[in-house]
Scaffold this motif. Structure first.
Motif, PDB file in Angstrom:
ATOM      1  N   LEU A 136      -0.317   0.926   4.955  1.00  0.00           N
ATOM      2  CA  LEU A 136      -0.867   0.957   6.308  1.00  0.00           C
ATOM      3  C   LEU A 136      -2.392   0.940   6.259  1.00  0.00           C
ATOM      4  O   LEU A 136      -3.004   1.415   5.297  1.00  0.00           O
ATOM      5  N   LYS A 137      -2.975   0.425   7.313  1.00  0.00           N
ATOM      6  CA  LYS A 137      -4.429   0.402   7.417  1.00  0.00           C
ATOM      7  C   LYS A 137      -4.921   1.725   7.985  1.00  0.00           C
ATOM      8  O   LYS A 137      -4.434   2.189   9.021  1.00  0.00           O
ATOM      9  N   LEU A 138      -5.876   2.350   7.319  1.00  0.00           N
ATOM     10  CA  LEU A 138      -6.423   3.620   7.790  1.00  0.00           C
ATOM     11  C   LEU A 138      -7.169   3.406   9.108  1.00  0.00           C
ATOM     12  O   LEU A 138      -8.005   2.501   9.207  1.00  0.00           O
ATOM     13  N   PRO A 139      -6.889   4.206  10.139  1.00  0.00           N
ATOM     14  CA  PRO A 139      -7.614   4.059  11.415  1.00  0.00           C
ATOM     15  C   PRO A 139      -9.120   4.224  11.220  1.00  0.00           C
ATOM     16  O   PRO A 139      -9.568   5.035  10.405  1.00  0.00           O
ATOM     17  N   SER A 140      -9.885   3.453  11.962  1.00  0.00           N
ATOM     18  CA  SER A 140     -11.343   3.507  11.828  1.00  0.00           C
ATOM     19  C   SER A 140     -11.961   4.653  12.630  1.00  0.00           C
ATOM     20  O   SER A 140     -13.077   5.090  12.340  1.00  0.00           O
ATOM     21  N   GLU A 141     -11.223   5.158  13.627  1.00  0.00           N
ATOM     22  CA  GLU A 141     -11.763   6.229  14.464  1.00  0.00           C
ATOM     23  C   GLU A 141     -11.941   7.513  13.652  1.00  0.00           C
ATOM     24  O   GLU A 141     -11.139   7.821  12.769  1.00  0.00           O
TER      25      GLU A 141
END
Length: 278
Positions: A136-141
């Motif tokens: 999964l892609k780590l959230p940027s927030e």
């Protein structure tokens, strides 16, 4: 205002009976527009008939549910997402909360909402490794924690979560999947208590469900000291999360924060005497 369903999951013990009754009594007393919201108390396997009757007398429906995952009671909250009721937004609550005032204006039917927690059991690097493990892609927030002076990702306290019905089914499926997966990881055994919250972050990212943080007033914790930069004395909470801070007489302990303690004094008076002293 969207059609709101307010619910919690408790167990048939003295501790949970007090918590569930106090949650819904304060909701009905201080919830303003939310007094008319549909309310459901779910109990795991059984309920005290006296408690059931008392809840029904204040307009709260009672359901009996089975454990969601054997050996991990924190997952029982997912039973709320299985309810077949008409609503726009489910407000899924822990039981150790009291309602201080009307929060209907904070609820949106456009995205999932929850509060940033006091602390995060994982570092950003550990989150990166975990998201990588599940491809999964780590959230940027990034969000500032209420306690330790550092940031976290889209990781939320699951004690107060607003879930629009349009996202309910896919969140339930994904949330359950990640709880099961995380419970199998030896690397997370020391933070097992937080598995449901960690799994929620993974589910939101995997499903691409839009989410937004609630203001701290929607889930104000009193078991730890909030960073002074948040001016806790000036916070006027909608919902107070008292955890285990209860006296032997079943009254909520003071928080040490001025506006919050004013609400606690009023609520304790109501709990103790059946009336409110503003």
């Amino acid at each position: 205002m969207p059609k709101i369903l307010i619910s919690c999951v408790g167990e048939n013990t003295d501790k949970f009976n007090f918590r569930v009754l106090t949650l819904f009594k304060t909701l009905k007393k201080y919830g303003g527009k939310l007094v008319e919201a549909k309310s459901i108390a779910n109990f795991v396997q059984s309920v005290d008939p006296h408690v059931e009757k008392e809840l029904q007398n204040i307009g709260v429906k009672v359901n009996i549910v089975e454990p969601f995952i054997q050996g991990y009671p924190y997952a029982n909250k997912l039973r709320m997402l299985e309810m077949k009721e008409e609503y726009d937004v489910l407000l899924a609550l822990d039981c150790d909360l009291v309602v201080a005032k009307d929060f209907s204006s904070e609820i949106s039917s456009n995205f999932i909402q929850a509060c940033t927690p006091y602390m995060d059991p994982l570092t950003i690097e550990e989150w990166e490794n975990l998201f990588s493990h599940f491809n999964l892609k780590l959230p940027s927030e990034r969000y500032e924690l209420l306690g330790p002076n550092r940031e976290t990702i889209s990781y939320f306290n699951s004690g107060v979560v607003a879930i629009p019905k349009i996202y309910n089914d896919k969140l339930l499926t994904s949330w359950e999947k990640y709880i099961h997966a995380l419970l199998k990881l030896d690397s997370l055994s020391k933070v097992r208590t937080f598995t449901d919250q960690i799994a929620l972050s993974l589910a939101l990212a995997d499903e691409g469900i839009p989410n937004k943080t609630f203001p701290i007033e929607m889930n104000f914790p009193i078991h730890n000291r909030i960073q002074s930069k948040f001016n806790p004395d000036k916070i006027d909470p909608y919902i107070i999360h008292y955890h285990n801070r209860v006296t032997k007489k079943n009254l909520i302990k003071k928080s040490g924060n001025k506006k919050t303690d004013k609400h606690i004094k009023k609520i304790n008076s109501y709990i103790n005497n059946g009336e409110s002293k503003d």
